[in-house]
Design an enzyme around this catalytic site. Sequence first.
Site, mmCIF file in Angstrom:
data_model
loop_
_atom_site.group_PDB
_atom_site.id
_atom_site.type_symbol
_atom_site.label_atom_id
_atom_site.label_comp_id
_atom_site.label_asym_id
_atom_site.label_seq_id
_atom_site.Cartn_x
_atom_site.Cartn_y
_atom_site.Cartn_z
ATOM 1 N N SER A 142 30.009 -18.836 -15.868
ATOM 2 C CA SER A 142 29.746 -17.887 -16.957
ATOM 3 C C SER A 142 30.773 -18.059 -18.060
ATOM 4 O O SER A 142 31.938 -18.419 -17.798
ATOM 5 C CB SER A 142 29.845 -16.472 -16.383
ATOM 6 O OG SER A 142 29.927 -15.525 -17.416
ATOM 7 N N TYR A 162 34.607 -9.400 -11.472
ATOM 8 C CA TYR A 162 33.475 -10.331 -11.518
ATOM 9 C C TYR A 162 33.891 -11.621 -12.229
ATOM 10 O O TYR A 162 33.662 -12.728 -11.737
ATOM 11 C CB TYR A 162 32.294 -9.681 -12.257
ATOM 12 C CG TYR A 162 31.286 -10.680 -12.767
ATOM 13 C CD1 TYR A 162 30.382 -11.273 -11.902
ATOM 14 C CD2 TYR A 162 31.279 -11.076 -14.114
ATOM 15 C CE1 TYR A 162 29.475 -12.228 -12.367
ATOM 16 C CE2 TYR A 162 30.384 -12.019 -14.582
ATOM 17 C CZ TYR A 162 29.490 -12.591 -13.703
ATOM 18 O OH TYR A 162 28.620 -13.536 -14.164
ATOM 19 N N LYS A 209 34.404 -15.756 -10.934
ATOM 20 C CA LYS A 209 33.879 -16.990 -11.549
ATOM 21 C C LYS A 209 35.021 -17.976 -11.803
ATOM 22 O O LYS A 209 34.885 -19.174 -11.571
ATOM 23 C CB LYS A 209 33.130 -16.681 -12.854
ATOM 24 C CG LYS A 209 31.828 -15.946 -12.642
ATOM 25 C CD LYS A 209 30.793 -16.768 -11.860
ATOM 26 C CE LYS A 209 29.538 -16.002 -11.545
ATOM 27 N NZ LYS A 209 28.656 -16.658 -10.559
HETATM 28 N N1 UFG Z 1 25.125 -3.359 -25.201
HETATM 29 C C1 UFG Z 1 24.853 -2.209 -25.894
HETATM 30 N N2 UFG Z 1 24.178 -1.215 -25.252
HETATM 31 C C2 UFG Z 1 23.767 -1.321 -23.955
HETATM 32 C C3 UFG Z 1 24.058 -2.516 -23.245
HETATM 33 C C4 UFG Z 1 24.741 -3.509 -23.911
HETATM 34 O O1 UFG Z 1 25.201 -2.063 -27.068
HETATM 35 O O2 UFG Z 1 23.174 -0.369 -23.443
HETATM 36 C C5 UFG Z 1 25.844 -4.437 -25.886
HETATM 37 C C6 UFG Z 1 27.162 -4.758 -25.242
HETATM 38 O O3 UFG Z 1 28.166 -3.921 -25.745
HETATM 39 C C7 UFG Z 1 27.324 -6.210 -25.645
HETATM 40 C C8 UFG Z 1 25.901 -6.750 -25.726
HETATM 41 O O4 UFG Z 1 25.079 -5.609 -25.798
HETATM 42 O O5 UFG Z 1 27.877 -6.285 -26.928
HETATM 43 C C9 UFG Z 1 25.509 -7.564 -24.533
HETATM 44 O O6 UFG Z 1 25.787 -6.819 -23.354
HETATM 45 P P1 UFG Z 1 25.258 -7.276 -21.923
HETATM 46 O O7 UFG Z 1 25.688 -6.228 -20.951
HETATM 47 O O8 UFG Z 1 23.812 -7.627 -22.000
HETATM 48 O O9 UFG Z 1 26.016 -8.635 -21.689
HETATM 49 P P2 UFG Z 1 27.585 -8.944 -21.632
HETATM 50 O O10 UFG Z 1 27.857 -9.833 -22.795
HETATM 51 O O11 UFG Z 1 28.403 -7.747 -21.487
HETATM 52 O O12 UFG Z 1 27.664 -9.685 -20.233
HETATM 53 C C10 UFG Z 1 27.085 -10.933 -20.052
HETATM 54 C C11 UFG Z 1 26.644 -11.110 -18.594
HETATM 55 C C12 UFG Z 1 27.818 -11.126 -17.676
HETATM 56 C C13 UFG Z 1 28.855 -12.087 -18.175
HETATM 57 C C14 UFG Z 1 29.212 -11.815 -19.607
HETATM 58 C C15 UFG Z 1 30.180 -12.776 -20.166
HETATM 59 O O13 UFG Z 1 25.780 -10.056 -18.221
HETATM 60 O O14 UFG Z 1 27.366 -11.538 -16.416
HETATM 61 O O15 UFG Z 1 28.035 -11.867 -20.387
HETATM 62 O O16 UFG Z 1 30.537 -12.439 -21.468
HETATM 63 F F1 UFG Z 1 29.983 -11.987 -17.465
#
Ligand code: UFG
Length: 344
Positions: free
Chosen positions: A127, A152, A156
């Site tokens: 990741s 998590y 990785k």
């Molecule tokens: N977000 C919102 N509202 C929500 C959910 C998410 O605004 O209800 C935003 C988050 O703040 C972020 C973006 O949407 O800016 C993406 O969020 P995700 O939770 O979809 O994804 P992440 O980037 O947090 O996480 C993903 C993978 C993880 C990995 C990570 C690495 O899900 O497994 O990328 O950066 F570790």
Amino acid sequence: MSNKVLVTGGTGYIGSHTVVELQNNGFEVVIIDNLSNSNKDVLERIQKITGKRPIFENFDLCDAKKTNDFFKKHADIKAVIHFAAYKAVGESVLKPLKYYHNNLVSLVNLLQAMQENNVSNFVFSSSCTVYGQPDELPVTEQSPIKEANSPYGDTKQISERIIRDTTRANKSFKAIALRYFNPIGAHESALIGELPLGVPNNLIPLITQTTIGVRKQLSVFGDDYNTPDGTCIRDYIHVVDLAKAHIIAIKRLLHNGKRNYEYFNIGTGRGNSVLEVINTFEKVSEQKLNYKIANRREGDVEQVFADTKYANSELGWKAEKTLDDALLSAWNWEKYYKKNLYNK
Ligand code: UFG
């Protein structure tokens, strides 16, 4: 000659899409999954898409004996793609031992069983979380590995080190780690897609579930970041493009890659903000999303997107689908899946 590939976590989100691509490329697939975050129905859906049902074994890779026995039973396995792991960032902060135990013990068991049974080709599901908040964007494979933001993320980073050290100690063991950015979307058939159990953590399932009425409102986590519209930026990659990278990695291993341990960024090279994603979703789905601006979510990095030049030139792989494609496929999957639930 056998071209059997073991896919651990093959009934999960990325796993199931990869199984489809493997079967479409003539590989025989065996899945190990303990169904902790997936459903066996996926096997029928894979069969509907590809005309073939993959072999399936239901057990936990944390069981070393079962893992070893599995390789004795399937002595003709040529390569392994290892997806099976826990992946919820927030949960990992609350239950670190659950994450360290599951993600690391299963990996060690798998690598030991592979070595004992002379299986030497390994693709690992890594990741972009290994980079933390990078100092420079886009992030290249040479960017420093900084302190992980969550247990998590730590699993990785540690997993990559375990794999690297295994390839150093055993020169005939070959591995490729694929560092995914943000996988989204679903297969064009809408028969498989992301199916989070309970409340999703990730943006796209939250958007589609809110739009279809399962949830009331989406919270955008922060609009005061140092980005053009103030919301976080990610590199959203269509899961089918991502799945295809695994086929290339497997073929590279089977035909002797350059080094015995390699790692690649698997993203689009484009960064999109949360608001851009929402606007694009509303456009392609022709729906209105109910959302509000909320506080920042703890642990979120401000922005991350990939430099994909190395993957493009070395693997000959490139993401082909657009954000529009990915969001429309996610919406079609949500509609299809809900429709099917009501029919039951
Ligand atoms: N977000 C919102 N509202 C929500 C959910 C998410 O605004 O209800 C935003 C988050 O703040 C972020 C973006 O949407 O800016 C993406 O969020 P995700 O939770 O979809 O994804 P992440 O980037 O947090 O996480 C993903 C993978 C993880 C990995 C990570 C690495 O899900 O497994 O990328 O950066 F570790």
